[in-house]
Design an enzyme around this catalytic site. Structure first.
Site, PDB file in Angstrom:
ATOM      1  N   SER A  73     -23.670 -13.009  -0.002  1.00 56.87           N
ATOM      2  CA  SER A  73     -23.766 -11.931   0.022  1.00 56.87           C
ATOM      3  C   SER A  73     -24.150 -11.468  -1.992  1.00 56.87           C
ATOM      4  O   SER A  73     -24.590 -10.289  -2.094  1.00 56.87           O
ATOM      5  CB  SER A  73     -22.208 -11.193   0.223  1.00 56.87           C
ATOM      6  OG  SER A  73     -22.234 -12.015   1.145  1.00 56.87           O
ATOM      7  N   MET A 115     -16.021 -11.463   4.847  1.00 50.94           N
ATOM      8  CA  MET A 115     -15.689 -10.428   3.782  1.00 50.94           C
ATOM      9  C   MET A 115     -16.709  -9.414   3.953  1.00 50.94           C
ATOM     10  O   MET A 115     -16.652  -9.160   2.877  1.00 50.94           O
ATOM     11  CB  MET A 115     -15.858 -10.946   2.298  1.00 50.94           C
ATOM     12  CG  MET A 115     -14.516 -11.893   2.707  1.00 50.94           C
ATOM     13  SD  MET A 115     -14.085 -12.641  -0.027  1.00 50.94           S
ATOM     14  CE  MET A 115     -14.548 -13.117  -0.526  1.00 50.94           C
ATOM     15  N   GLY A 164     -27.140 -15.518   6.907  1.00 46.70           N
ATOM     16  CA  GLY A 164     -25.946 -16.845   6.947  1.00 46.70           C
ATOM     17  C   GLY A 164     -25.079 -16.455   8.426  1.00 46.70           C
ATOM     18  O   GLY A 164     -25.024 -17.285   8.671  1.00 46.70           O
ATOM     19  N   HIS A 165     -24.240 -15.507   7.911  1.00 45.86           N
ATOM     20  CA  HIS A 165     -23.763 -15.252   8.438  1.00 45.86           C
ATOM     21  C   HIS A 165     -23.927 -14.826  10.339  1.00 45.86           C
ATOM     22  O   HIS A 165     -23.014 -15.821  11.127  1.00 45.86           O
ATOM     23  CB  HIS A 165     -22.682 -13.760   8.475  1.00 45.86           C
ATOM     24  CG  HIS A 165     -22.043 -13.716   7.466  1.00 45.86           C
ATOM     25  ND1 HIS A 165     -22.777 -13.281   6.087  1.00 45.86           N
ATOM     26  CD2 HIS A 165     -21.280 -14.375   6.656  1.00 45.86           C
ATOM     27  CE1 HIS A 165     -22.260 -13.352   4.853  1.00 45.86           C
ATOM     28  NE2 HIS A 165     -21.128 -14.199   4.998  1.00 45.86           N
TER      29      HIS A 165
HETATM   30  O1  PAF Z   1     -16.178 -17.981   2.940  1.00 47.45           O
HETATM   31  C1  PAF Z   1     -15.539 -16.344   3.041  1.00 47.45           C
HETATM   32  O2  PAF Z   1     -16.251 -15.801   3.229  1.00 47.45           O
HETATM   33  C2  PAF Z   1     -14.206 -16.458   2.334  1.00 47.45           C
HETATM   34  O3  PAF Z   1     -13.529 -16.675   0.931  1.00 47.45           O
HETATM   35  C3  PAF Z   1     -13.176 -16.222   3.810  1.00 47.45           C
HETATM   36  C4  PAF Z   1     -13.016 -18.122   3.911  1.00 47.45           C
HETATM   37  C5  PAF Z   1     -13.732 -15.469   4.457  1.00 47.45           C
HETATM   38  C6  PAF Z   1     -11.905 -16.154   3.866  1.00 47.45           C
HETATM   39  O4  PAF Z   1     -11.329 -14.854   2.529  1.00 47.45           O
END
Ligand code: PAF
Length: 269
Positions: free
Chosen positions: A175, A20, A26-27
């Site tokens: 986030s 999102m 982390g990402h």
């Molecule tokens: O973990 C997230 O960022 C959200 O829940 C996801 C998996 C992208 C779904 O909107």
């Protein structure tokens, strides 16, 4: 890195990381893992309104597009997909139910949240013809529900989980952390302290006691839940340590924080 707004421009058979946005290290760790598994890494950024109980929360969700593009590029993403609302939710698109597992713990506090998550992930999987999808262990209940979803969809996508990335002092990256003021940031270590004590406890009773005592002793922390669960179905752990996890969630000055930790094998009977 290509930035695309339509799924028709994505690579088939890719490793996929849905997000999102408001990307952090982390990402980045998920993107890097995806790149180890595939030459094509698709990351999506879509703030999914359906998974927020209150639409004001969705509009307040942090948005950092320039930084997101930089971080995705640096971390091995080959295709950054910024879908439109209409592409994700064409008219008449049916909402899915996350069933009973979607109604407990995180789901009990955030009504409809997991219905929104499984709905959007099912749609993303329809659009991105991925070979692999990567999710963080930080949102363990979400991860469990997505594994269940893939099974229900009879999909060939391999779901890979990635360990939680923590700040040097133990706070799980999220986030939402940018919303913590200085005092709350200091207090936020309560989650890591409680989980670490529980994970190293010598039996389940003392693990539960540690969770509750530590959570209860932190000024300003309002506990939502703390439990030792079986990670396969989130039932309350009753015996051995195999597949057991300590989970915790609560609020600090209006910011919701969640975290979990695997119980140490062999220590707890
Ligand atoms: O973990 C997230 O960022 C959200 O829940 C996801 C998996 C992208 C779904 O909107």
């Amino acid at each position: 890195m290509k930035i695309v707004t339509s799924a028709t421009d994505l690579a088939d058979g890719c490793a996929f990381v849905p997000t999102m946005g408001a990307l952090h290290q982390g990402h980045a760790s998920l993107f890097k893992l995806a790149r180890e598994k595939s030459d094509f890494v698709v990351a999506s950024i879509f703030v999914n309104p359906m998974q927020f109980e209150d639409q004001e929360e969705a509009s307040k969700y942090p948005r950092t597009p320039e930084r997101d593009i930089e971080l995705a590029k640096e971390s091995g993403v080959t295709h950054l997909w910024l879908p439109t609302y209409e592409e994700i939710y064409p008219e008449g698109f049916a909402k899915r139910s996350a069933s009973a597992l979607g109604d407990i713990y995180e789901g009990a506090s955030r009504s409809g949240h997991f219905d929104g998550v499984v709905t959007v992930v099912a749609r993303l999987f329809q659009l991105v013809r991925a070979r692999i999808a990567i999710f963080g262990e930080k949102d363990f209940q979400q991860l469990t529900l997505i594994r269940k979803l893939v099974h229900e969809l009879n999909s060939d996508i391999e779901v890979i989980s990635a360990p939680t990335i923590r700040e040097a002092d133990g706070l799980a990256m999220s986030s939402r952390n940018v919303r913590l003021d200085e005092t709350s940031r200091e207090r936020s270590l309560v989650l890591y302290r409680a989980l670490t004590a529980a994970a190293h406890s010598s039996d389940l009773d003392s693990a539960r006691t540690s969770l509750l005592l530590i959570a209860g002793s932190q000024e300003g922390f309002s506990l939502d839940y703390a439990e030792i669960i079986d990670e396969r179905d989130f039932s309350k752990a009753i015996d051995t340590t195999l597949n057991k996890r300590a989970i915790i969630a609560g609020w600090l000055n209006g910011v919701r924080l969640i975290d979990n930790m695997e119980m140490k094998l062999g220590d707890v009977r």
